[in-house]
Design a protein around this motif. Sequence first.
Motif, mmCIF file in Angstrom:
data_model
loop_
_atom_site.group_PDB
_atom_site.id
_atom_site.type_symbol
_atom_site.label_atom_id
_atom_site.label_comp_id
_atom_site.label_asym_id
_atom_site.label_seq_id
_atom_site.Cartn_x
_atom_site.Cartn_y
_atom_site.Cartn_z
ATOM 1 N N LEU A 1 0.388 -1.104 -0.295
ATOM 2 C CA LEU A 1 -0.225 0.445 0.397
ATOM 3 C C LEU A 1 0.888 1.539 -0.172
ATOM 4 O O LEU A 1 0.552 1.828 -0.591
ATOM 5 C CB LEU A 1 -0.425 0.386 1.000
ATOM 6 N N PHE B 1 -5.875 -0.848 -3.847
ATOM 7 C CA PHE B 1 -5.222 -1.882 -3.487
ATOM 8 C C PHE B 1 -5.789 -2.994 -3.926
ATOM 9 O O PHE B 1 -6.648 -3.814 -2.881
ATOM 10 C CB PHE B 1 -5.547 -1.951 -1.574
ATOM 11 N N GLY C 1 -5.833 0.232 5.570
ATOM 12 C CA GLY C 1 -5.769 1.066 4.624
ATOM 13 C C GLY C 1 -6.483 2.364 5.328
ATOM 14 O O GLY C 1 -6.067 3.729 4.588
ATOM 15 N N TYR D 1 -3.449 3.870 6.376
ATOM 16 C CA TYR D 1 -2.519 5.317 5.748
ATOM 17 C C TYR D 1 -3.435 6.383 4.886
ATOM 18 O O TYR D 1 -3.075 6.982 4.589
ATOM 19 C CB TYR D 1 -2.567 3.899 4.379
ATOM 20 N N PHE E 1 -5.697 6.146 3.433
ATOM 21 C CA PHE E 1 -6.026 5.553 1.630
ATOM 22 C C PHE E 1 -7.513 5.483 1.742
ATOM 23 O O PHE E 1 -8.404 5.123 2.240
ATOM 24 C CB PHE E 1 -5.607 4.071 1.986
ATOM 25 N N ILE F 1 -10.061 -1.072 -2.247
ATOM 26 C CA ILE F 1 -9.373 -2.706 -2.011
ATOM 27 C C ILE F 1 -10.181 -3.549 -2.404
ATOM 28 O O ILE F 1 -11.813 -3.753 -2.692
ATOM 29 C CB ILE F 1 -9.444 -2.401 -0.309
#
Length: 318
Positions: free
Chosen positions: A191, A202, A257, A260, A262, A266
Motif C-alpha cells: 500500500l 489496493f 488502509g 494510511y 487510503f 480494496i
Amino acid sequence: MSENKVILVTGGTGLVGKAIQQVVEAEKRPDEKWIFLSSKDGDLCDYNETKQIFEKHHPTHVIHLAAMVGGLFHNMSHNLDFLRKNMHMNDNILHISFETGVVKVVSCLSTCIFPDKTDYPINETMVHNGPPHPSNFGYSYAKRLIDIQNKAYHQQHGCMFTSVIPCNVFGPHDNYNLESSHVIPGLIRKLHDIMKTGGETFTVMGTGKPLRQFIYSLDLAKLFLWVLREYQETEPIILSVDEKSEVSIKELAEEIGKAYGFQGKIEFDTTKADGQYKKTASNAKLRKFLPDFEFTPFSVAIKESVDWYKANHEIARN
C-alpha cells in the motif's frame, strides 16, 4: 534469575529481536547483559562459526530467534531450503548451549507448525498430532524438532531448554520484501508503494476470508522476557492474543488502509491461494500464569507499525 546473566539473542536484529532490545533498554536491569546477534556475526548453520560466537560471549542464557522465514508463497517453493537450514541452525544452537553449560534456552516456534487437520482452538498438546499444512511442511517439521530436542536434552542431561509458540507477529523492523514477507508487512509495503505512485486500487492476494491472530512485537517481547525469567517448563507455551481478537485478512487490509488514510478501493485477487483458512490458538495456558496481561489494541498496533514504516521505509528490510 538472580545472579548476573549474559543473554545471547540470535536473530537479534529482526522483528522480535529489535522489540526485545527496545523493552530491555527501557528496563535497564543491572544484572543482565544482552548481546543481540545479526547474520553478520556468523553463520549459525555452521557448527564452528556458531561455537566461536559462544566462546566469544560466554552466554548463560539464550533466546533463539534466528530462522529462515518467509511468507506463504516463498515457503511453497522452497520447502527443502526451509527444512535443511533451520534444522542445521537449531541443532547447532541447542547442542553448543549444552556443551557450554548454558542455563536456559528459549526458542521461538510458530503456530503454523500445528497439524493442518485439527480441532480448534489449538493448544500446546497438539503440536505433533498430524502433518502440517503442505505449503510450509519444511519449516514446520524443522521447528517441531526443536520441541523434540528440548525434551530429549532435558531427559538425558537435565537441560532447561524450552520454546514459545507465538501467533502471527508484526511491528516495526519487520521484513517488507514482497517476495518473502509475511502478510502484514507485505501489505504495508504494497500500500505504501501504491500511494507513493498515486494508485487508487489496493489489491490483496486471496479471498480475504482467512482468519488470523496477530500479536504486536512489543507485546511479544514482554512475554518473551517473562518466559526467560519465570517460566520453568520444557513444554512449549503459546504466546497469543485471545481468541476473540482473531481478524480476517479483509479486516486487516481495511485497518492498514485506515492507518494510511487510503481513500481508494480494496480488491481481492481470488485466483491466488489463501493458505490455511484458520489456525486459532488458545492462550489458556498463558492466561493461567498472566491473567491480567493487556495486549496493545490491534488498531493502535497497526497504526504504530504503519507510522514506523512511513518514517523508516528507506532503511527498512525491503
